[in-house]
Design an enzyme around this catalytic site. Structure first.
Site, PDB file in Angstrom:
ATOM      1  CD  GLU A 280      -3.164   0.537   2.178  1.00 61.59           C
ATOM      2  OE1 GLU A 280      -3.868  -0.463   2.008  1.00 61.59           O
ATOM      3  OE2 GLU A 280      -3.244   1.270   3.183  1.00 61.59           O
ATOM      4  CD  GLU A 283      -2.765   1.025  -4.447  1.00 65.71           C
ATOM      5  OE1 GLU A 283      -2.779   0.237  -3.488  1.00 65.71           O
ATOM      6  OE2 GLU A 283      -3.786   1.326  -5.102  1.00 65.71           O
ATOM      7  CB  CYS A 307      -7.273  -3.373   5.694  1.00 63.12           C
ATOM      8  SG  CYS A 307      -6.816  -1.822   6.391  1.00 63.12           S
ATOM      9  CB  SER A 327      -5.382   0.858  -1.273  1.00 66.03           C
ATOM     10  OG  SER A 327      -4.468  -0.193  -1.456  1.00 66.03           O
ATOM     11  CE  LYS A 366     -10.881  -7.950   8.054  1.00 65.73           C
ATOM     12  NZ  LYS A 366     -10.129  -7.544   6.861  1.00 65.73           N
ATOM     13  CD  GLU A 369     -11.780  -8.740   3.565  1.00 67.48           C
ATOM     14  OE1 GLU A 369     -11.427  -9.244   4.648  1.00 67.48           O
ATOM     15  OE2 GLU A 369     -11.281  -7.697   3.122  1.00 67.48           O
ATOM     16  CD  GLU A 374     -14.957  -8.900  -5.369  1.00 66.72           C
ATOM     17  OE1 GLU A 374     -15.357  -9.720  -4.519  1.00 66.72           O
ATOM     18  OE2 GLU A 374     -15.602  -7.886  -5.677  1.00 66.72           O
ATOM     19  CB  CYS A 523      -9.931  -4.121  14.093  1.00 65.01           C
ATOM     20  SG  CYS A 523     -10.029  -4.037  12.327  1.00 65.01           S
TER      21      CYS A 523
HETATM   22 FE1  HC1 Z   1      -8.616  -5.579  11.404  1.00 63.69          FE
HETATM   23 FE2  HC1 Z   1      -6.969  -5.801   9.494  1.00 63.69          FE
HETATM   24  S1  HC1 Z   1      -6.655  -4.446  11.299  1.00 63.69           S
HETATM   25  S2  HC1 Z   1      -9.115  -5.038   9.235  1.00 63.69           S
HETATM   26  O1  HC1 Z   1      -9.247  -3.977  11.759  1.00 63.69           O
HETATM   27  O2  HC1 Z   1      -6.276  -4.567   8.256  1.00 63.69           O
HETATM   28  O3  HC1 Z   1     -10.947  -7.365  11.444  1.00 63.69           O
HETATM   29  O4  HC1 Z   1      -7.750  -6.547  14.013  1.00 63.69           O
HETATM   30  O5  HC1 Z   1      -7.451  -8.215  10.905  1.00 63.69           O
HETATM   31  O6  HC1 Z   1      -7.485  -7.934   7.403  1.00 63.69           O
HETATM   32  O7  HC1 Z   1      -4.215  -6.925   9.924  1.00 63.69           O
HETATM   33  C1  HC1 Z   1     -10.103  -6.670  11.532  1.00 63.69           C
HETATM   34  C2  HC1 Z   1      -8.159  -6.164  13.130  1.00 63.69           C
HETATM   35  C3  HC1 Z   1      -7.627  -7.101  10.744  1.00 63.69           C
HETATM   36  C4  HC1 Z   1      -7.206  -7.132   8.160  1.00 63.69           C
HETATM   37  C5  HC1 Z   1      -5.245  -6.546   9.758  1.00 63.69           C
END
Ligand code: HC1
Length: 589
Positions: A280, A283, A307, A327, A366, A369, A374, A523
């Site tokens: 990132e 980028e 993220c 990103s 998550k 996700e 994708e 998070c």
């Molecule tokens: Fe997160 Fe991440 S910090 S998004 O908040 O970018 O869920 O903890 O795992 O993938 O590393 C959440 C936390 C986590 C991702 C990372």
């Protein structure tokens, strides 16, 4: 100052203090259901009623401000009887199949029914005549209307903390229910799967879709190699469900517990958080070069972090014209998943089709996700199962592990090493801070002085934070950045993301880099974290995360030896072809 008596004990409070708050000052607990520390007062469940001397009607303690000279009884016969009736009424329209409920043992209504010993039901059972649905379509959240007590915590959460308004109150009187747009499934409305509603639901009406049994099955299958990764914020939350105070760091015990549960390899999402910074950061610098040096009008700035899957869903729904600003990096969870079935499989000589990839996340989004179309770049589904922090604590309890007495253990190698920069991903401002630690060195060729490693401008719980950093004496390659003020903004909680995005849209914010985390506090305040989660607890978890960073021997992502190794052995360099294929994606809708 206001003086009053609670159950005969004098108490002094500031004007504006509610009876509920005053009672807690003298260690008197008044039960609540619709009240939540993070939300505005609704006063609709009436379970917190108290008797105020001289007043005929009982008052809701959460919604009544203290007045000078008040004499309050929180446990008179009248109060007790009234509370019992309220609980009985709620139960009369509640699906009380408690032993089969996911929230069994954790349900606030069940707890009250137990405390008040509700042994009979004097009111007509209304549930059999109620029209209710159980929505199980979302990969993240189950909404079961038969368990709903209409306290509206979820509605206020979605509106006040997230500004999403996916949930609303529909109909009136006994028909009143918590609904979505045209009563569509949660998956088909603007819900971002953040799970903040789940974290605040007092009953089993909104719960995470749990995958505990599927993970047990995988662990028990001798033909499977089960790999687990753990998100940054889990290590500062998990302890709360297993006997520790909020803000206790349990990283080593968490690793030990996962090994005892039978996972074949216990590695760390923090490794891929470090990798994210490499990708990132590169980028961002590439975009800045195109915008500032090449004057390319098509470059999308500000570049926004990608993220947080709740944030991705939010921008897809609310600001689709800004998808190009995200990103292209996948989240650390998904980078890890793609690498487990390629890089790790190759290095360990494993058949990727036999690998089951599990992640432990503080987040319900998550789960969504991992299920996105994708996320199959390894040739398989990159992350097979996502468990929340709460689900992991269920597994640890089911396995009879005495978590508190576990020894600390280390993550397994190859993708288990991480830096302080990675762990702060779990707190708002952390991705920005981690990126700046690395970008500074990449651009100037000079190490960030130790005393400047804590970039305090991006820390704290203010909803929107702004910081700017002047770049001075960069390396020749980055000469065009000399004297440039790198302008950054950080938002956490989607209501704050809205503020920033509206400013960007109105042309009132010319940031270069934007960090957004969907959940309040980042998070560490995720929808999958232990219940309760509130501002006080988020602060404690944040403190623990910064302690973990300060304690780490390496605090900059580019110094992670396993990250250096993966570039040498597998990826080549940031934004290489392999990186692009496995670690980057494009969101289109
Ligand atoms: Fe997160 Fe991440 S910090 S998004 O908040 O970018 O869920 O903890 O795992 O993938 O590393 C959440 C936390 C986590 C991702 C990372």
């Amino acid at each position: 100052k206001i003086q009053l008596n609670i159950n005969g004990f004098p108490v002094d409070v500031k004007p504006g203090t509610t009876i509920l708050e005053a009672a807690s000052k003298v260690n008197v607990t008044i039960p609540t259901l619709c009240y939540h520390k993070d939300l505005c007062v609704a006063g609709n469940c009436r379970v917190c009623v108290v008797e105020v001397a001289g007043q005929k009607r009982l008052s809701a303690a959460c919604a009544t401000p203290c007045e000078d000279g008040m004499d309050i009884l929180t446990n008179s016969l009248k109060v007790r009887n009234s509370r019992k009736h309220i609980i009985e009424l709620l139960l009369s329209e509640h699906n009380a199949d408690c032993t089969k409920c996911y929230k069994n043992g954790k349900c606030e209504l069940q707890l009250l029914a137990s405390e008040y010993k509700i042994m009979t039901q004097d009111f007509i059972e209304l549930l059999p005549w109620k029209d209710y649905t159980i929505d199980m379509i979302s990969p993240s959240i189950i909404k079961d209307d038969s368990k709903c007590i209409r306290c509206q915590r979820c509605v206020r959460t979605c509106a006040e903390l997230q500004g999403v308004n996916a949930l609303t109150v529909a109909y009136k009187g006994d028909k009143m229910k918590i609904s979505t747009f045209f009563e569509k499934p949660m998956n088909d409305v603007v819900c971002t799967n953040c799970g903040q509603c789940v974290n605040r639901c007092p009953t089993g009406a909104l719960v995470e879709k749990n995958y505990v049994e599927e993970v047990w099955d995988a662990i028990s299958d001798p033909g499977k190699h089960v790999v687990v990764q753990t998100a940054p914020a889990v290590r500062v939350g998990l302890g709360e469900d297993l006997g520790f105070d909020p803000g206790t760091r349990v990283t080593g015990k968490m690793v030990a517990a996962l090994k005892r549960l039978g996972f074949d390899s216990v590695m760390d999402t923090d490794f891929s958080a470090d990798l994210t910074i490499m990708e990132e950061g590169t980028e961002l610098l590439t975009r800045l070069k195109k915008a500032l040096k090449d004057k390319d009008p098509d470059v999308k700035l500000p570049m926004a972090t990608s993220c947080s899957p709740g944030w991705i869903k939010y921008i897809e729904h609310m600001y689709p014209e800004y998808l190009g600003n995200l990103s292209t990096c996948k989240s650390p969870q998904q980078m890890f998943g793609a690498l487990v079935k390629t890089y790790y499989a190759k290095a360990r000589n494993l058949d990727p089709s036999k690998i089951v990839s599990v992640s432990i996340m503080p987040c319900t989004a998550k789960k969504f996700e991992a299920a996105r179309s994708e996320m199959h770049d390894s040739g398989y589904r990159d992350v097979d199962y996502v468990l929340t922090t709460r689900e992991l604590s269920i597994m640890i309890k089911q396995a009879g592990i005495d978590f508190m007495s576990l020894p600390d253990m280390e993550f397994d190698r190859l993708m288990g090493e991480s830096t302080g920069a990675a762990v702060i991903f779990g707190v708002t401002g952390g991705v920005m801070e981690a990126a700046l630690r690395t970008a500074y060195e990449l651009v100037t060729g000079r190490p960030v002085p130790f005393e400047n490693l804590n970039i305090t401008a991006v820390r704290g719980m203010t909803g929107v934070k702004e910081a700017s950093i002047k770049i001075e004496n960069p390396l020749k390659e980055w000469k065009f950045l000399d004297g440039v003020e790198l302008r950054c903004a950080i938002a956490h909680g989607l209501i704050n993301a809205k503020t920033v995005m509206d400013a960007v849209k109105a042309g009132k914010a010319n940031f270069h880099f934007l960090e957004v985390m969907a959940c309040p506090g980042g998070c560490l305040g995720g929808g999958g974290q232990p219940i309760p989660t509130n501002a006080e607890i988020r602060d404690k978890r944040a403190k623990a995360i910064y302690e973990e960073d300060a304690w780490k021997p390496i605090r900059k992502s580019h110094e992670n030896p396993e990250v250096q190794k993966i570039y040498k052995d597998f990826l080549g360099e940031p934004l290489s072809e392999v990186s692009h294929h496995l670690l980057h994606t494009k969101y289109t809708s």
